[in-house]
Write a protein that holds these residues in place. Structure first.
Motif, short mmCIF file in Angstrom:
data_model
loop_
_atom_site.label_atom_id
_atom_site.label_comp_id
_atom_site.label_asym_id
_atom_site.label_seq_id
_atom_site.Cartn_x
_atom_site.Cartn_y
_atom_site.Cartn_z
N GLU A 24 -9.08 -25.05 43.14
CA GLU A 24 -9.91 -25.16 44.33
C GLU A 24 -11.18 -25.94 44.02
O GLU A 24 -11.78 -25.79 42.97
N GLY A 25 -11.58 -26.77 44.99
CA GLY A 25 -12.86 -27.45 44.88
C GLY A 25 -12.78 -28.93 45.17
O GLY A 25 -12.01 -29.65 44.53
N GLN A 26 -13.54 -29.38 46.15
CA GLN A 26 -13.69 -30.80 46.44
C GLN A 26 -15.12 -31.16 46.04
O GLN A 26 -16.06 -31.06 46.81
N TRP A 27 -15.26 -31.57 44.79
CA TRP A 27 -16.55 -31.64 44.12
C TRP A 27 -17.25 -32.98 44.33
O TRP A 27 -16.62 -34.03 44.25
N LYS A 56 -19.66 -46.38 37.13
CA LYS A 56 -18.74 -46.54 36.02
C LYS A 56 -17.30 -46.26 36.43
O LYS A 56 -17.03 -45.54 37.40
N HIS A 57 -16.38 -46.81 35.67
CA HIS A 57 -14.96 -46.56 35.86
C HIS A 57 -14.67 -45.09 35.56
O HIS A 57 -15.21 -44.53 34.63
N PRO A 58 -13.86 -44.38 36.36
CA PRO A 58 -13.03 -44.91 37.44
C PRO A 58 -13.66 -44.82 38.83
O PRO A 58 -13.11 -45.34 39.78
N MET A 59 -14.83 -44.14 38.96
CA MET A 59 -15.37 -43.90 40.30
C MET A 59 -15.75 -45.19 41.00
O MET A 59 -15.67 -45.28 42.23
N SER A 60 -16.13 -46.21 40.23
CA SER A 60 -16.53 -47.48 40.84
C SER A 60 -15.35 -48.23 41.43
O SER A 60 -15.53 -49.22 42.14
N ASP A 262 1.50 -31.43 33.78
CA ASP A 262 0.54 -32.44 33.34
C ASP A 262 -0.71 -32.41 34.23
O ASP A 262 -0.63 -32.18 35.44
N PRO A 263 -1.88 -32.70 33.64
CA PRO A 263 -3.11 -32.72 34.44
C PRO A 263 -3.19 -33.96 35.31
O PRO A 263 -2.66 -35.03 34.94
N ILE A 264 -3.82 -33.83 36.46
CA ILE A 264 -4.09 -34.99 37.31
C ILE A 264 -5.52 -34.90 37.82
O ILE A 264 -6.10 -33.81 37.93
N LEU A 265 -6.06 -36.06 38.10
CA LEU A 265 -7.41 -36.19 38.65
C LEU A 265 -7.27 -36.98 39.94
O LEU A 265 -6.54 -37.97 39.99
N LEU A 266 -7.94 -36.55 40.99
CA LEU A 266 -7.80 -37.20 42.30
C LEU A 266 -9.18 -37.49 42.87
O LEU A 266 -10.05 -36.60 42.88
N ALA A 267 -9.39 -38.72 43.32
CA ALA A 267 -10.69 -39.12 43.88
C ALA A 267 -10.49 -39.81 45.21
O ALA A 267 -9.62 -40.67 45.35
N SER A 565 -16.29 -36.41 54.50
CA SER A 565 -15.96 -37.84 54.41
C SER A 565 -16.75 -38.58 53.34
O SER A 565 -16.83 -39.81 53.37
N THR A 566 -17.33 -37.85 52.40
CA THR A 566 -18.03 -38.49 51.29
C THR A 566 -17.16 -38.39 50.03
O THR A 566 -16.21 -37.61 49.97
N LEU A 567 -17.50 -39.19 49.03
CA LEU A 567 -16.70 -39.28 47.81
C LEU A 567 -16.65 -37.92 47.10
O LEU A 567 -17.69 -37.32 46.79
N ARG A 568 -15.43 -37.47 46.83
CA ARG A 568 -15.22 -36.20 46.14
C ARG A 568 -14.16 -36.35 45.06
O ARG A 568 -13.30 -37.25 45.12
N VAL A 569 -14.19 -35.44 44.11
CA VAL A 569 -13.21 -35.41 43.03
C VAL A 569 -12.60 -34.02 42.98
O VAL A 569 -13.30 -33.01 43.12
#
Length: 713
Positions: A24-27, A56-60, A262-267, A565-569
Motif C-alpha cells: 500500500e502507498g502512492q508515495w 535524475k533517472h528514472p524519475m526524469s 520479483d520486485p517491481i517499481l511503478l511510477a 494526479s501528481t507524480l507518485r511511486v
C-alpha cells in the motif's frame, strides 16, 4: 487450458499467494527517503535518494499526458503509453474509410507521424516545492468559506504566475492531505505531440469491455507517441518545422523478464483516491452517488449507440467517447460490487472509532469533528444538485457555448482576477478544444444525448434539481430547431466567439449562445455554493488530516496523501491472488490464451498474423524460459488507480519491463480502502509488446530506436 494455470505456474502462484503481500502507498518521490528499509526489503536496488530526485533517472523519464502516464524510451522524444491513452489520437486521425482503430497505425519514418490532437500535451515534472505557508498567509478565522476559497485561489494564481515567467513551463499548486499541504509543481509542457504507432484494437483492446478489469487478461494495451519542440529545443506550437524533443533521460527496455515474486517499481500520475474519507462519505457513494452514475452512464451509452447505429462514420467519431464512458461505468459498477462484497463503511467505522478513542486518550481538542460532519453533509447535498445539472446539460454543443460565454465574462477582468481555467495561459487549450470538437462530434448524436438527458433529468428527484433550473431549460421538442440555427457547428465560428465581447453574447440570436447566457446565473449559484463548501472544507479537513497523521505516526505508520494526479511511486512484487475460495489467478497469461479466446468476432478477434505467429511458435528472444512461450499480461501488488494507465513498470534496476493498464475487478474498491489480500494491478509485459512489434506489425524502426536489453541465453 490457459498457460497461467499449467502445473509449474500454478504451483508458483500458490507459493506466491502464501508469502507475497500487496504494498500500500502512492508515495510522493521525496517520501521514499523514509522508506529505505521497505524498498530494500522488497528488493529494489535503486537508492531512495535517486528515486526522490526528479532531475535524475528514472524519475526524469516519467511523463504525464494529462490524464494518463507515460515514459520516454529513446533520446528522440519517443514515449510509450497505453493504447487506450492514445485512443483519442488514433480516433481523431481515423475515418470510416481509413480506420486506424481497427487496422492499427505505424509511422515508418518521423515524417509519417500524425498529430495527436490540437490539445494533446506532454508534461515533464522537474521541480516541486512546499508552498503551504505562502498559501495560508493572510487567512483569518473570520473568513467565510467563499472568502477563504477565493484567498487560496488568489494565492495559487500568484504562485503559478511567478513560476510561469518562463513560458516553457506549466505550473500548478495542488493540495495534499486534503488541504493540509500545498506544493508548487513545475512541468515542461510540450504542445506538439504526434502519434507514432498503435497496434490494431484487435491487440490493443483485445477482450474489450468483456475483459475490462478482469483477469486472466490478454490485452496488448500499448502505443507510442513522440514529443516535438522548436528548433531551439523549447516547447512550441505544432509546426512542420519542429524537431523531436531531445529527452534528457529515457528508460532502457529490459526483455529479460520477470518471475513470480520479483520486485517491481511503478511510477506515474494516479488520478484520485478517497482513502481518508469518512464512513458517511462511503455510504453516500454506495447508496446514492454511484448508483446514479451507473444508471446515467448506461443510459448515455445506449443513446449514443442507438443514434449512431446506421452510420459508421458517427461510430468512429464517438468511439473514444463511448470507450471512456464504458471504462468509468465498469469501474463505478465494480466499486458498488466491492461495497457489496466487503462492508468498507463498517471497516471505516471501526477505524474511525479507534481514531476518536486516540483523540480522547491524548486529550486533544475534538471540536473540529462535529463541524467536519456538518461540512461533509452539506457537500453531499450539493453533490446531488451538481449531478442533476450534469444530466440536464449533457450536450457538447451547450458546454462549448457555456465555455465561450464564461470566457467572455472573464476577459473583462484583469488576467490575475480571472477564474482559473479562463486566464491567458488557458486560451490555447480552449482554442484546441474548439478546433477539434467535430472530430468526436456529430450534431445528430449530440441532439439525441441532449434530448435524452433532459428527459432523465425530469425524472430525477427534487434533491437533484438546482433551484430555478427547471424553468430555464428548453423543451425537448425545441431542440431540433436549435441545432439547425446555431453557428457553433463550424470551427471558425467557435474560434471567432473567443474574442467577442459580452454584449454580443447577450444580443446573439444563436440558440445555444442564448441558452448559455440564460443558464449562467444558475450555474454560478452552484459554483458559488461549491466555493463556500470547499472553503469550509479547507478550514476543517486539514485539522482532521493532521490528527490522522499524528495518530498513524503514533502507530509507526508513514502516511501518504490521496492521489491527486501528481507524480507518485509505488512498489510491490509480481504476485497472483485468490478472488474466492479454490481459485488462484495469475501471475502471468500467455499468447496461447489469445488463441484460446479467439472467436473471430469482436472483442475476441485477434489478427491473423498474430495467430499464425503463435501457431508457428515464432517466439525467439521473447520466449520466457519457465512458461515456454511469450507472456502477455501479469499481476503485481503495486498500489495503482485511474491515471496510472501507461505508468512505467520497472524492475529493481529501473529498467522498463511493462506498462500498467488496469486493475482486477476485486481491486476496484482500493480507491476507498486498500485490501492487501486481493489488490492487484494488471500490466502488459514488455516482451509481448516487443514480440508484437517484431512478428505482427514489423515496427523495426522503433525496435532499433529503443535501447533493449535482451537476456543471455
Amino acid at each position: 487450458m490457459n498457460k497461467f494455470l499449467t502445473i509449474p505456474v500454478l504451483l508458483a502462484g500458490m507459493t506466491g499467494a502464501a508469502v507475497s503481500h500487496a504494498d500500500e502507498g502512492q508515495w510522493q518521490p521525496h517520501q521514499l527517503l523514509q522508506l529505505k528499509a521497505e524498498l530494500k526489503k522488497t528488493g529494489i536496488s535503486i537508492p531512495a535518494e535517486k528515486l526522490a530526485d526528479l532531475r535524475k533517472h528514472p524519475m526524469s523519464a516519467i511523463v504525464s499526458l494529462g490524464g494518463c502516464s507515460a515514459s520516454f524510451v529513446s533520446p528522440q522524444g519517443l514515449v510509450v503509453t497505453n493504447h487506450h491513452c492514445a485512443y483519442g489520437a488514433v480516433q481523431r486521425n481515423s475515418s470510416a474509410t481509413q480506420n486506424y482503430i481497427a487496422d492499427g497505425f505505424l509511422a515508418k519514418t518521423m515524417a509519417d507521424e500524425l498529430p495527436a490532437g490540437a490539445d494533446s500535451r506532454m508534461y515533464i515534472t522537474d521541480k516541486l516545492e512546499n508552498v503551504t505557508d505562502r498559501i495560508n498567509a493572510g487567512i483569518t478565522k473570520g473568513m467565510s468559506g467563499k472568502q477563504r476559497h477565493q484567498h487560496i485561489e488568489k494565492k495559487i494564481k500568484e504562485l503559478i504566475a511567478e513560476c510561469e515567467q518562463d513560458k516553457a513551463y506549466r505550473c500548478s499548486v495542488p493540495s495534499f492531505h486534503r488541504g493540509l499541504e500545498y506544493y508548487r509543481i513545475r512541468q515542461m509542457m510540450i504542445r506538439d505531440v504526434r502519434l507514432v504507432y498503435a497496434p490494431s484494437d484487435k491487440i490493443g483492446n483485445y477482450g474489450g469491455e468483456t475483459d475490462n478489469f478482469e483477469f486472466p487478461r490478454h490485452t496488448g494495451d500499448f502505443a507510442f507517441l513522440r514529443a516535438y519542440v522548436g528548433k531551439d529545443g523549447k516547447p512550441a506550437d505544432p509546426s512542420a518545422d519542429n524537431v523531436p524533443y531531445q529527452s534528457k533521460d529515457f528508460l532502457v527496455v529490459s526483455a529479460q523478464g520477470l518471475k513470480n515474486g520479483d520486485p517491481i517499481l511503478l511510477a506515474g500520475y494516479p488520478g484520485r483516491t478517497s482513502r481518508y474519507k469518512l464512513p458517511e462519505e462511503i455510504r453516500f457513494a454506495r447508496d446514492i452517488s454511484y448508483p446514479a452514475l451507473v444508471a446515467e452512464a448506461n443510459a448515455d451509452i445506449a443513446t449514443i449507440r442507438s443514434a449512431s447505429e446506421s452510420n459508421p462514420e458517427w461510430q468512429v467519431r464517438y468511439a473514444s467517447v463511448v470507450k471512456g464512458i464504458q471504462n468509468r461505468l465498469k469501474k463505478t459498477q465494480g466499486l458498488l460490487d466491492g461495497f457489496m462484497r466487503k462492508d468498507i463503511a463498517a471497516i471505516k467505522d471501526t477505524q474511525d472509532a479507534e481514531f476518536r478513542s486516540w483523540i480522547a486518550q491524548n486529550k486533544r481538542d475534538d471540536a473540529f469533528i462535529k463541524e467536519l460532519e456538518n461540512v461533509i453533509a452539506a457537500d453531499m447535498r450539493l453533490s446531488e444538485r451538481e449531478f442533476g445539472w450534469s444530466v440536464a446539460t449533457n450536450s457538447d454543443l451547450l458546454r462549448t457555448a457555456r465555455t465561450l460565454y464564461r470566457l467572455a465574462l472573464e476577459n473583462e477582468k484583469p488576467d490575475a482576477e480571472r477564474k482559473a481555467g479562463y486566464q491567458q495561459r488557458d486560451r490555447s487549450t480552449i482554442a484546441g478544444r474548439m478546433s477539434r470538437l467535430q472530430q468526436s462530434f456529430a450534431p445528430e448524436i449530440d441532439l439525441a444525448r441532449f434530448s435524452a438527458g433532459l428527459n432523465r433529468y425530469a425524472a430525477l428527484g427534487a434533491a437533484s434539481h438546482p433551484a430555478g433550473l427547471d424553468n430555464l431549460l428548453p423543451k425537448v421538442s425545441e431542440l431540433p430547431v436549435m441545432y439547425t440555427q446555431t453557428g457553433l457547428l463550424r470551427a471558425d465560428e467557435r474560434l471567432a466567439w473567443m474574442t467577442r465581447p459580452v454584449a454580443e453574447f447577450r444580443n446573439s440570436d444563436d440558440p445555444f449562445i442564448r441558452l448559455a447566457v440564460r443558464l449562467h446565473e444558475t450555474g454560478m449559484a452552484l459554483e458559488n455554493e461549491r466555493e463556500e463548501n470547499d472553503g469550509n472544507q479547507s478550514r476543517i479537513i486539514p485539522q482532521y488530516m493532521q490528527a490522522v497523521i499524528d495518530w498513524k505516526k503514533s502507530l509507526g505508520k508513514p502516511v501518504y496523501p490521496d492521489a491527486n494526479s501528481t507524480l507518485r511511486v509505488t512498489y510491490g512484487t509480481v504476485a497472483p491472488y485468490s478472488p474466492r475460495d479454490g481459485v488462484i489467478k495469475g501471475p502471468f497469461t500467455t499468447v496461447e490464451g489469445i488463441v484460446e479466446k479467439h472467436t473471430g468476432k469482436a472483442p475476441f478477434n485477434a489478427p491473423q498474423a498474430l495467430l499464425q505467429a503463435v501457431r508457428e511458435k515464432r517466439y525467439g528472444e521473447f520466449r520466457d524460459p519457465v512458461l515456454g512461450t511469450v507472456p502477455v499480461d501479469f499481476l503485481s501488488s503495486a498500489d495503482t488507480t485511474g491515471g496510472n494507465s501507461g505508468s512505467a513498470v520497472m524492475n529493481k534496476n529501473g529498467e522498463l519491463i511493462g506498462l500498467n493498464f488496469d486493475s482486477t475487478y476485486e481491486s476496484i474498491t482500493k480507491d476507498w480502502y486498500f485490501d492487501p489480500a486481493i489488490t492487484r494491478a494488471i500490466h502488459v509485459d514488455i516482451r509481448y509488446m516487443l514480440w508484437v512489434m517484431k512478428e505482427v506489425d514489423h515496427a523495426d524502426n522503433l525496435l532499433k530506436e529503443m535501447t533493449i536489453r535482451f537476456p543471455k541465453r
